[in-house]
Design a protein around this motif. Structure first.
Motif, PDB file in Angstrom:
ATOM      1  N   SER A  89       0.829  -1.217   0.000  1.00  0.00           N
ATOM      2  CA  SER A  89       0.000   0.000   0.000  1.00  0.00           C
ATOM      3  C   SER A  89       0.858   1.261   0.000  1.00  0.00           C
ATOM      4  CB  SER A  89      -0.938   0.011   1.220  1.00  0.00           C
ATOM      5  OG  SER A  89      -1.772  -1.120   1.248  1.00  0.00           O
ATOM      6  N   VAL A  90       1.842   1.302  -0.897  1.00  0.00           N
ATOM      7  CA  VAL A  90       2.796   2.409  -0.860  1.00  0.00           C
ATOM      8  C   VAL A  90       2.135   3.761  -1.145  1.00  0.00           C
ATOM      9  CG1 VAL A  90       4.801   0.968  -1.443  1.00  0.00           C
ATOM     10  CG2 VAL A  90       3.450   1.993  -3.273  1.00  0.00           C
ATOM     11  N   LYS A  91       1.071   3.774  -1.936  1.00  0.00           N
ATOM     12  CA  LYS A  91       0.406   5.049  -2.218  1.00  0.00           C
ATOM     13  C   LYS A  91      -0.181   5.656  -0.955  1.00  0.00           C
ATOM     14  CE  LYS A  91      -0.840   4.464  -7.081  1.00  0.00           C
ATOM     15  NZ  LYS A  91      -1.947   4.443  -8.074  1.00  0.00           N
ATOM     16  N   GLU A  92      -0.734   4.804  -0.100  1.00  0.00           N
ATOM     17  CA  GLU A  92      -1.339   5.299   1.130  1.00  0.00           C
ATOM     18  C   GLU A  92      -0.287   5.575   2.203  1.00  0.00           C
ATOM     19  OE1 GLU A  92      -2.362   2.523  -0.465  1.00  0.00           O
ATOM     20  OE2 GLU A  92      -4.107   3.467  -1.421  1.00  0.00           O
ATOM     21  N   VAL A  93       0.713   4.700   2.293  1.00  0.00           N
ATOM     22  CA  VAL A  93       1.711   4.836   3.352  1.00  0.00           C
ATOM     23  C   VAL A  93       2.669   5.994   3.082  1.00  0.00           C
ATOM     24  CG1 VAL A  93       3.576   3.649   4.584  1.00  0.00           C
ATOM     25  CG2 VAL A  93       1.552   2.379   3.870  1.00  0.00           C
ATOM     26  N   LEU A  94       3.061   6.159   1.799  1.00  0.00           N
ATOM     27  CA  LEU A  94       3.988   7.239   1.419  1.00  0.00           C
ATOM     28  C   LEU A  94       3.362   8.086   0.309  1.00  0.00           C
ATOM     29  CD1 LEU A  94       7.345   5.200   1.303  1.00  0.00           C
ATOM     30  CD2 LEU A  94       6.544   6.703   3.136  1.00  0.00           C
ATOM     31  N   PRO A  95       2.349   8.864   0.622  1.00  0.00           N
ATOM     32  CA  PRO A  95       1.640   9.632  -0.410  1.00  0.00           C
ATOM     33  C   PRO A  95       2.499  10.708  -1.064  1.00  0.00           C
ATOM     34  CG  PRO A  95       0.946  10.326   1.775  1.00  0.00           C
ATOM     35  CD  PRO A  95       1.785   9.104   1.968  1.00  0.00           C
ATOM     36  N   GLY A  96       3.610  11.057  -0.453  1.00  0.00           N
ATOM     37  CA  GLY A  96       4.456  12.103  -1.025  1.00  0.00           C
ATOM     38  C   GLY A  96       5.388  11.614  -2.115  1.00  0.00           C
ATOM     39  N   ILE A  97       5.446  10.294  -2.335  1.00  0.00           N
ATOM     40  CA  ILE A  97       6.305   9.714  -3.364  1.00  0.00           C
ATOM     41  C   ILE A  97       5.427   9.068  -4.429  1.00  0.00           C
ATOM     42  CG2 ILE A  97       8.153   8.083  -3.874  1.00  0.00           C
ATOM     43  CD1 ILE A  97       9.032  10.343  -2.099  1.00  0.00           C
ATOM     44  N   ASP A  98       5.549   9.515  -5.660  1.00  0.00           N
ATOM     45  CA  ASP A  98       4.757   8.965  -6.753  1.00  0.00           C
ATOM     46  C   ASP A  98       5.505   7.790  -7.372  1.00  0.00           C
ATOM     47  OD1 ASP A  98       3.316   8.397  -9.080  1.00  0.00           O
ATOM     48  OD2 ASP A  98       2.649  10.468  -9.280  1.00  0.00           O
ATOM     49  N   GLY A  99       5.124   6.592  -7.007  1.00  0.00           N
ATOM     50  CA  GLY A  99       5.783   5.393  -7.524  1.00  0.00           C
ATOM     51  C   GLY A  99       5.630   5.223  -9.014  1.00  0.00           C
ATOM     52  N   SER A 100       4.536   5.703  -9.569  1.00  0.00           N
ATOM     53  CA  SER A 100       4.310   5.580 -11.012  1.00  0.00           C
ATOM     54  C   SER A 100       5.327   6.402 -11.800  1.00  0.00           C
ATOM     55  CB  SER A 100       2.888   6.034 -11.366  1.00  0.00           C
ATOM     56  OG  SER A 100       1.926   5.196 -10.764  1.00  0.00           O
TER      57      SER A 100
END
Length: 247
Positions: free
Chosen positions: A74-85
């Motif tokens: 759940s990286v989008k929720e856990v680290l919302p400041g980093i855009d993995g895409s």
């Protein structure tokens, strides 16, 4: 009413150190692809085709599984400041486009005098793919050629075709970038996903064998490699002819 910690969150709604470290670990795993891309680039410049394709193969594996890891963590929720895409796209442009373009040029897969223009064609057409907001269909097929030039470079190197045939292939694929032809994403398309992943694993294993043993072509590896390629083409053709689909 008292607040309760849920799904790894503290009472104030933030995620715990364990969840955050897991998310950062996934991003670090994704980021390792840029190092693999650098090693592949250096191998290409140094004239070692096998090493270059080997590093690109490892980068392909990283890119194939990091999305699944990211969703589980759940990286989008856990680290919302980093855009993995965005992180993924930056690395993919290096490993899927830049290094393969150098590979095609460096190892003489283009006709003499046409190497730089054709490498530029690869780089330029791929920009559309990477910036196209509609690059995926509702059922997660790629729309248009998805700039998988690392796979193209592998095929052209192993098949050892005439440079002019390679030119035709590269020009046609570049044009297909702007088309609505559907291309399979084996890890995201849900229909027949298990079969798609199994075929992908067989293709990867046979590709590795053909690269390591090149210029020899062991019968089993050669047959599996060709059959898996035919499977991909058949699935893409079937999905393209079926027309648009909603997810």
């Amino acid at each position: 009413m008292a607040l309760k910690a849920t799904a790894g969150r503290s009472v104030d709604g933030s995620y715990g150190i364990g969840r955050r470290l897991s998310a950062w670990g996934v991003h670090a795993f994704t980021a390792s692809g840029v190092v693999l891309g650098l090693l592949a680039l250096l191998a290409a410049v140094g004239g070692d085709a096998k090493a270059c394709l080997g590093w690109l193969g490892l980068a392909l594996v990283v890119d194939g599984v990091d999305g699944t890891l990211a969703r589980r963590a759940s990286v989008k929720e856990v680290l919302p400041g980093i855009d993995g895409s965005v992180l993924d796209l930056v690395i993919d442009y290096l490993t899927y486009v830049v290094v393969p373009a150098v590979f095609l040029y460096r190892f003489g897969l283009f006709p003499t005098g046409f190497g730089i223009p054709l490498a530029a064609w690869v780089l330029m057409t791929s920009l559309y793919c990477f910036s196209n907001t509609g690059m995926k269909s509702g059922d997660n097929y790629f729309v248009g050629f998805p700039a998988i030039w690392n796979v193209v470079a592998l095929y052209l190197w192993i098949l050892d075709l005439d440079p002019w045939i390679n030119t035709a292939v590269v020009l046609v694929l570049g044009v297909l970038t702007f088309s609505t032809v559907k291309f399979l994403h084996p890890f995201r398309v849900r229909k027949m996903m298990h079969l798609n992943i199994a075929v992908s694993a067989a293709w990867l294993a046979s590709s590795a064998a053909l690269v390591v043993l090149h210029p020899d072509r062991p019968d089993v590896a050669w047959a599996v490699w060709l059959a898996s390629g035919v499977y991909y083409v058949a699935v893409c053709a079937w999905r393209t002819l079926r027309g648009d689909a909603r997810g």
